[in-house]
Design a protein around this motif. Structure first.
Motif, PDB file in Angstrom:
ATOM      1  N   ARG A 138       0.828  -1.206   0.000  1.00 31.39           N
ATOM      2  CA  ARG A 138       0.000   0.000   0.000  1.00 31.39           C
ATOM      3  C   ARG A 138       0.876   1.276   0.000  1.00 31.39           C
ATOM      4  O   ARG A 138       0.580   2.262  -0.690  1.00 31.39           O
ATOM      5  CB  ARG A 138      -0.906  -0.005   1.218  1.00 31.39           C
ATOM      6  CG  ARG A 138      -2.052  -0.990   1.088  1.00 31.39           C
ATOM      7  CD  ARG A 138      -2.878  -1.011   2.358  1.00 31.39           C
ATOM      8  NE  ARG A 138      -4.024  -1.917   2.194  1.00 31.39           N
ATOM      9  CZ  ARG A 138      -4.868  -2.235   3.189  1.00 31.39           C
ATOM     10  NH1 ARG A 138      -4.661  -1.707   4.400  1.00 31.39           N
ATOM     11  NH2 ARG A 138      -5.876  -3.051   2.974  1.00 31.39           N
ATOM     12  N   GLN A 139       1.958   1.239   0.800  1.00 29.53           N
ATOM     13  CA  GLN A 139       2.877   2.378   0.820  1.00 29.53           C
ATOM     14  C   GLN A 139       3.491   2.617  -0.560  1.00 29.53           C
ATOM     15  O   GLN A 139       3.642   3.751  -1.024  1.00 29.53           O
ATOM     16  CB  GLN A 139       3.985   2.140   1.851  1.00 29.53           C
ATOM     17  CG  GLN A 139       3.485   2.176   3.287  1.00 29.53           C
ATOM     18  CD  GLN A 139       4.579   1.832   4.290  1.00 29.53           C
ATOM     19  OE1 GLN A 139       5.707   1.485   3.894  1.00 29.53           O
ATOM     20  NE2 GLN A 139       4.265   1.913   5.579  1.00 29.53           N
ATOM     21  N   ASP A 146       0.939   4.217  -2.727  1.00 31.81           N
ATOM     22  CA  ASP A 146       0.778   5.636  -2.398  1.00 31.81           C
ATOM     23  C   ASP A 146       1.922   6.467  -2.995  1.00 31.81           C
ATOM     24  O   ASP A 146       1.717   7.555  -3.526  1.00 31.81           O
ATOM     25  CB  ASP A 146       0.727   5.820  -0.879  1.00 31.81           C
ATOM     26  CG  ASP A 146      -0.554   5.256  -0.270  1.00 31.81           C
ATOM     27  OD1 ASP A 146      -1.540   5.092  -1.041  1.00 31.81           O
ATOM     28  OD2 ASP A 146      -0.575   5.002   0.952  1.00 31.81           O
ATOM     29  N   GLN A 147       3.131   5.935  -2.865  1.00 32.91           N
ATOM     30  CA  GLN A 147       4.291   6.648  -3.416  1.00 32.91           C
ATOM     31  C   GLN A 147       4.185   6.809  -4.933  1.00 32.91           C
ATOM     32  O   GLN A 147       4.497   7.854  -5.502  1.00 32.91           O
ATOM     33  CB  GLN A 147       5.581   5.900  -3.057  1.00 32.91           C
ATOM     34  CG  GLN A 147       5.914   5.947  -1.576  1.00 32.91           C
ATOM     35  CD  GLN A 147       7.119   5.095  -1.236  1.00 32.91           C
ATOM     36  OE1 GLN A 147       7.661   4.392  -2.096  1.00 32.91           O
ATOM     37  NE2 GLN A 147       7.532   5.127   0.046  1.00 32.91           N
ATOM     38  N   GLN A 183       1.412   6.830  -6.655  1.00 26.16           N
ATOM     39  CA  GLN A 183       0.362   7.787  -6.971  1.00 26.16           C
ATOM     40  C   GLN A 183       0.858   9.236  -6.796  1.00 26.16           C
ATOM     41  O   GLN A 183       0.578  10.114  -7.606  1.00 26.16           O
ATOM     42  CB  GLN A 183      -0.859   7.529  -6.089  1.00 26.16           C
ATOM     43  CG  GLN A 183      -1.603   6.263  -6.462  1.00 26.16           C
ATOM     44  CD  GLN A 183      -2.766   5.977  -5.508  1.00 26.16           C
ATOM     45  OE1 GLN A 183      -2.810   6.522  -4.398  1.00 26.16           O
ATOM     46  NE2 GLN A 183      -3.687   5.119  -5.945  1.00 26.16           N
ATOM     47  N   GLN A 184       1.612   9.427  -5.683  1.00 28.14           N
ATOM     48  CA  GLN A 184       2.163  10.758  -5.451  1.00 28.14           C
ATOM     49  C   GLN A 184       3.158  11.145  -6.559  1.00 28.14           C
ATOM     50  O   GLN A 184       3.190  12.274  -7.031  1.00 28.14           O
ATOM     51  CB  GLN A 184       2.854  10.802  -4.098  1.00 28.14           C
ATOM     52  CG  GLN A 184       1.875  10.697  -2.931  1.00 28.14           C
ATOM     53  CD  GLN A 184       2.596  10.617  -1.586  1.00 28.14           C
ATOM     54  OE1 GLN A 184       3.832  10.635  -1.546  1.00 28.14           O
ATOM     55  NE2 GLN A 184       1.821  10.511  -0.500  1.00 28.14           N
TER      56      GLN A 184
END
Length: 254
Positions: free
Chosen positions: A42-43, A46-47, A49-50
């Motif tokens: 998940r991390q 997120d990275q 996506q960022q």
């Protein structure tokens, strides 16, 4: 390439999440390693996506920069066109100015030439004469040729007084004497003819001047003086036409 990688990771993440969810549902989250893997995944998502969001922001900024640069280029093109137009106008102005300078210089030269002495030839003599001097002499002679002897005498008298050092002076005195003879001013004519002989005895008109003195003396009834003048003429200018005429006059004098 970046979009393809992001989609791949998302697909993998979804599959893992599904797998993890199924395993968690079956084992009631007893597997700690599976939970850690899911959290890490998940991390990572997120990275990604960022990063994707930052990449989109960078692309938008790049597009804006390119648009600004294109606008600046168009502005510079316009400025360059204006400069070219100004340069062409300046070139035309310089050409016009150079032409005007040439015209002014030619005009000045033409005016100066009107005041510069020129070489003239009169009665076998060559000398320098001012343009005004030449014009005055020719004007007086033109009056004489019209038969207006009184006006011619006035014109030549004025010339002699105005140009006492002129190369025209002997010729002017000759024509002045003839104009005075024609108006019966015999003594004045004699004075001018004698002045010619005294100042220019070798002048082409000198023999004629001597003969004219004799003619004036005859008109004044000075026979003795006329005879002396004719004899001197024959002696000083023996080869002249005036000397031939003088011989004929002597033969008729009593």
């Amino acid at each position: 390439m970046q979009r393809l990688t992001l989609r791949w990771w998302l697909a993998v993440a979804c599959a893992l999440l599904a797998l993890g969810a199924s395993a968690a549902h079956a084992a009631l989250f007893e597997d700690d390693e599976a939970r850690r893997a899911i959290l890490e995944m998940r991390q990572r998502i997120d990275q990604l996506q960022q990063g994707s969001q930052r990449s989109g922001d960078d692309s938008a900024q790049l597009r804006r920069s390119l648009l600004d640069l294109q606008a600046q280029i168009e502005s510079l093109r316009g400025d360059l066109a204006d400069l070219r137009g100004q340069n062409e106008k300046l070139r035309r102005d310089v050409t016009d100015l150079q032409q005007r300078q040439k015209d002014v210089a030619k005009s000045v030269d033409d005016r100066l030439r009107k005041f510069e002495p020129e070489t003239v030839q009169v009665d076998g003599r060559e000398f320098k004469a001012e343009p005004a001097e030449k014009n005055d002499y020719e004007a007086a002679l033109a009056v004489f040729r019209t038969g207006k002897f009184a006006d011619a005498a006035t014109a030549f008298q004025g010339f002699v007084g105005k140009y006492p050092q002129s190369g025209y002076l002997p010729s002017a005195r000759f024509w002045l004497g003839n104009a005075q003879y024609a108006t019966r001013a015999y003594q004045a004519a004699i004075d001018n003819f004698k002045a010619l002989l005294a100042s220019a005895p070798d002048h082409a008109r000198a023999p004629e001047a001597a003969l004219s003195i004799a003619n004036c003396q005859v008109e004044l009834k000075d026979t003795k003086g006329a005879r002396k003048t004719l004899e001197d003429l024959i002696r000083v200018y023996p080869q002249s036409e005036a000397a031939t005429a003088a011989k004929e006059r002597l033969s008729r004098l009593k």
